[in-house]
Design an enzyme around this catalytic site. Structure first.
Site, mmCIF file in Angstrom:
data_model
loop_
_atom_site.group_PDB
_atom_site.id
_atom_site.type_symbol
_atom_site.label_atom_id
_atom_site.label_comp_id
_atom_site.label_asym_id
_atom_site.label_seq_id
_atom_site.Cartn_x
_atom_site.Cartn_y
_atom_site.Cartn_z
ATOM 1 N N ASP A 1 31.380 -2.190 -47.954
ATOM 2 C CA ASP A 1 30.932 -0.815 -47.748
ATOM 3 C C ASP A 1 31.866 0.128 -48.514
ATOM 4 O O ASP A 1 32.975 -0.260 -48.907
ATOM 5 C CB ASP A 1 30.951 -0.498 -46.251
ATOM 6 C CG ASP A 1 30.119 0.715 -45.890
ATOM 7 O OD1 ASP A 1 29.333 1.173 -46.736
ATOM 8 O OD2 ASP A 1 30.260 1.203 -44.750
ATOM 9 N N GLU B 1 31.503 2.470 -53.861
ATOM 10 C CA GLU B 1 30.946 3.082 -55.080
ATOM 11 C C GLU B 1 32.008 3.317 -56.175
ATOM 12 O O GLU B 1 31.600 3.281 -57.351
ATOM 13 C CB GLU B 1 30.234 4.399 -54.728
ATOM 14 C CG GLU B 1 28.957 4.236 -53.947
ATOM 15 C CD GLU B 1 29.194 3.763 -52.520
ATOM 16 O OE1 GLU B 1 28.334 3.035 -52.006
ATOM 17 O OE2 GLU B 1 30.240 4.112 -51.924
ATOM 18 N N ASP C 1 22.658 4.027 -45.718
ATOM 19 C CA ASP C 1 22.361 4.851 -44.541
ATOM 20 C C ASP C 1 20.994 5.524 -44.656
ATOM 21 O O ASP C 1 20.886 6.749 -44.841
ATOM 22 C CB ASP C 1 23.454 5.901 -44.357
ATOM 23 C CG ASP C 1 24.822 5.282 -44.162
ATOM 24 O OD1 ASP C 1 24.886 4.069 -43.902
ATOM 25 O OD2 ASP C 1 25.819 6.012 -44.294
#
Length: 786
Positions: free
Chosen positions: A443, A446, A522
């Protein structure tokens, strides 16, 4: 100083919304200062185009065509893929390619073309280059698939990365797909799509772009044929698409158009043409075979941010068991860490995590851990100290360690573009395995760094190794998560060599499938979020990532019982089947939505478990062929325009068609059918395609149709493998593939081929292989005979 950013800073500090507010303000201004000092200033630029053709030099698989101000290298590989690169760009180095670039095809011919250009003639395509540098890809019969107009560069006068733009045309009837994870797909309509992996910082819906996982990969489907184009540059960019119109204006077609604007990097691309299956197979041969998940990762997985303790995990697992609901994995989010620090455990709330993991495993349930890349920059943190000793963290142009803000607070970030750092990070998973975890989800990679304003990531001037070439975050950003996945996958292969690693990542780039899959991130709770979930899975599959799925129920808020159930039913037919929600969201356990939803969810879970051998077969076939589990309706008939425009239905392998319910209150829905006979898998009612039909969709189920003649491996009543055969139409035959899988390990079982034939009122099923025609070694159940 930017006044608007100053206002944002004061607003964040004064709001008291979060303890990290002041940190995010400091981080934003710090990032701005670093970039102001470290990024080259963009001054005067020179515009350049290739100019006039000067000559050509044949070479293996094609050759080099020289222009007055550039040169174009074209190579056709033995697998049929076409590469071209401007200004001497070669296929390597590349983060997308799996190993060395493929061998050139020795049969390819470079020859002069009319009007002073050149052409490269290969078995599957002909590439025509005009005297000004336009590149046209045609079928062997001369029908155009795409035309890339002469590119244009803008080069800084003092040197540095050149911006470039590439405009392309495709047939007027073409449809665009791909570009990674796009919530508004799977068909990409007119608009601009950014190529920069981005954490939106909130739950997203169909109108939000970009998201976590972008790729410069397009699949274009037209009457003339299907092709995939991949521009191999990792820099920030934007793709602007405009679909064509047939008969526009004075009766002439208007071509579809694509404009790609990139901030830097080489101008090079790959094009592969053919059937969708051939295109994805060629793409997988270039970028790597998809990783093979263990069998349990194809079952149902339950996650939540906020389990809070071992007692809560046991309570949830007991609820599944008491309700008779299959459960294969439980995921622990960042709240199981010691104060959000990666590779740690909160010993107060999870004092005996290895014991819990062993208890769950005895019940057939695995424990999965979240892993974030950010490392708290604090003495005494073992990961920070070992990383600092190894010089593992990203630095700024002045050589200082770059700091950002993440869940753990003030944090530093490993440079995963360095093989030495990847080896260090991969070894850290030994701690996770020692705690009993069997799988991992990446998670915030990026990479995300909280910021009061500006981009929520690292400074663009931050320095990266980039495999020894050196460069900055402008080039490394989009492959940061890909390299993190490579580090984890390599570490797990060494630490647990007998087990197939289970890994999925929120972010990534072309080639992510080599190491695992992804999930939606999400996604917002609501009917639009449900529709976006399907778009993401279909689009990612066409980009070569076959294993993905959404947060069932949505990440935020509280879904209605109907919405939750419809999401659950869709998820039960997607590769990654996982319920998940945020810290302040409503519950996601099936029994929380009432007795009716619980009963229907149980049916969906039991059907998923029954279909596990089929999912394992699809996983094996994806690894061998690159074909996604979840496929658009046009997969086998891209020439059917009605199928090209159908976005709310999908094929699961070759045998099943799934029509999820994506609207509130619907108890029936229209389904566009491909050619052939289709059976409702519950009622066995028969439908004939091609064409549109209306099917019943009661709350108890979503419509699932089986192709006539399909042979599907399923789980029988005794738990063994069984063949479910759907009767072929009279005068027709059918068949299917089965790949037996032990559930884990690295054995490579034989693909078993079965044929179903209609003989009067009977259906005969045989296995056909090197030993000839034999009887199936499994029980056979024929359906659809009435």
């Amino acid at each position: 100083m930017d006044g608007r950013d100053l206002v944002r800073s004061v607003s964040v500090v004064g709001s008291g919304r979060a303890a990290r507010g002041l940190r995010t303000v400091r981080a934003a201004w710090r990032r701005r200062r670093i970039d102001a000092a470290g990024l080259p200033r963009r001054g005067p630029e020179r515009a350049r185009v290739p100019g006039q053709v000067q000559g050509a030099e044949p070479g293996p698989g094609g050759g080099v065509i020289r222009f007055s101000r550039s040169e174009l290298r074209i190579v056709v590989a033995v697998n049929g893929a076409v590469f071209w690169g401007w200004d001497g760009a070669a296929p390597e180095p590349s983060y997308a390619l799996a190993g060395a670039s493929p061998e050139p095809d020795p049969r390819v011919v470079l020859e002069p073309d009319k009007d002073g250009g050149w052409r490269v003639v290969a078995e599957r395509v002909t590439v025509v280059v005009s005297r000004h540098g336009a590149v046209r890809v045609c079928t062997p019969g001369g029908v155009m698939l795409r035309q890339d107009l002469p590119p244009r560069w803008w080069e800084p006068v003092g040197g540095g990365a050149a911006r470039w733009v590439q405009r392309s045309e495709v047939p007027a009837d073409a449809r665009f797909f791909g570009l990674g994870g796009r919530a508004s797909g799977p068909r990409l309509r007119d608009g601009a799509y950014r190529l920069w992996n981005t954490d939106p910082g909130r739950a997203f819906g169909p109108g939000d772009d970009p998201l976590y996982l972008t790729m410069p990969v397009q699949v274009v489907v037209a009457d003339a044929g299907t092709h995939l184009v991949f521009h191999d540059t990792t820099w920030d960019g934007t793709v602007v698409l405009r679909e064509g119109e047939e008969g526009a204006g004075s009766g002439h077609d208007r071509a579809g158009r694509c404009e790609m604007r990139m901030d830097g990097g080489p101008l090079r691309c790959w094009v592969m043409a053919g059937t969708p299956a051939r295109v994805l197979h060629t793409w997988a041969s270039l970028t790597g075979a998809p990783a093979l998940p263990p069998a349990w990762a194809l079952g149902h997985q339950h996650a939540r941010w906020g389990f809070g303790s071992e007692q809560e995990v046991r309570r949830i697992v007991a609820g599944y068991q008491e309700c008779g609901l299959p459960l294969d994995a439980v995921h622990l989010d960042i709240d199981h860490y010691d104060d959000h620090q990666v590779f740690t455990v909160d010993q107060e709330r999870f004092p005996k995590l290895p014991v819990l993991a062993e208890e769950l495993r005895r019940d057939g349930i695995r424990l999965v851990s979240i892993v974030d890349p950010a490392v708290r920059a604090e003495p005494g943190n073992a990961v920070y100290e070992s990383g600092a000793a190894a010089d593992a963290f990203v630095r700024d142009p002045q050589g200082r360690t770059v700091r950002g803000v993440a869940w753990a607070g003030e944090s530093v970030f490993p440079d995963f573009t360095d093989a030495r750092v990847r080896a260090w990070w991969g070894g850290l998973y030994e701690e996770r395995l020692g705690q009993g975890f069997a799988g991992f989800w990446h998670d915030m990679n990026e990479p995300a760094s909280f910021s009061a304003f500006g981009e929520p990531t690292l400074p663009r001037s931050a320095r990266h190794a980039l495999e020894g070439r050196g460069g900055d975050h402008r080039e490394a950003h989009n492959v940061y998560a890909l390299c993190m996945a490579q580090a984890a996958y390599g570490g797990l292969r060494e630490l647990a060599p007998q087990e197939r690693p289970f890994l999925f990542s929120r972010s990534g780039w072309a080639g992510l499938q080599r190491y695992g899959g992804t999930w939606s991130g999400d996604v917002a709770t609501g009917w639009p979020g449900l529709r976006a979930s399907l778009s993401l899975v279909l689009g990612l599959g066409l980009c070569g990532v076959p294993y993905s799925g959404p947060d069932v129920g949505g990440f935020d808020g509280s879904p209605s019982p109907e919405l939750y159930l419809r999401w659950f039913q869709l998820g039960s037919y997607l590769p990654l089947f996982r319920t998940h929600a945020g810290l302040r969201a409503g519950r996601r356990e099936p029994w929380e939505f009432g007795a009716e939803v619980l009963e229907h969810a149980r049916v969906a879970l039991l059907e998923r478990r029954r279909l596990l051998p089929y999912f394992l077969t699809l996983a094996r076939l994806a690894r061998r062929t690159g074909a996604p589990y979840v496929r658009p309706l046009w997969w086998s008939a891209p020439e059917d325009r009605a199928l090209r425009d159908s976005e709310d239905t999908f094929l699961l392998g070759d045998g099943l068609l799934v029509a999820p319910v994506l609207e509130a209150g619907a108890d029936r829905r229209a389904v566009q059918l491909p050619r052939g006979r289709w059976y409702d898998t519950v009622t066995e009612e028969v439908y004939e395609g091609p064409g549109q039909v209306v099917v019943e969709a009661p709350l108890s189920r979503i419509p699932v149709l089986a192709r006539a003649g399909a042979v599907l491996p399923v789980r029988g009543g005794d738990g063994g493998l069984e063949l479910e055969v759907w009767a072929p139409a009279r005068g027709r035959t059918g068949g299917g593939l089965v790949v037996p899988d032990a559930g884990d390990g690295w054995d490579d079982p034989e693909i078993e081929r079965y044929v179903a034939r209609r003989q009067g009122a009977r259906v005969v099923v045989t296995r056909e292989g090197e030993q000839g025609v034999t009887e199936p070694p499994y029980p056979v159940r024929v359906r659809g005979l009435g």
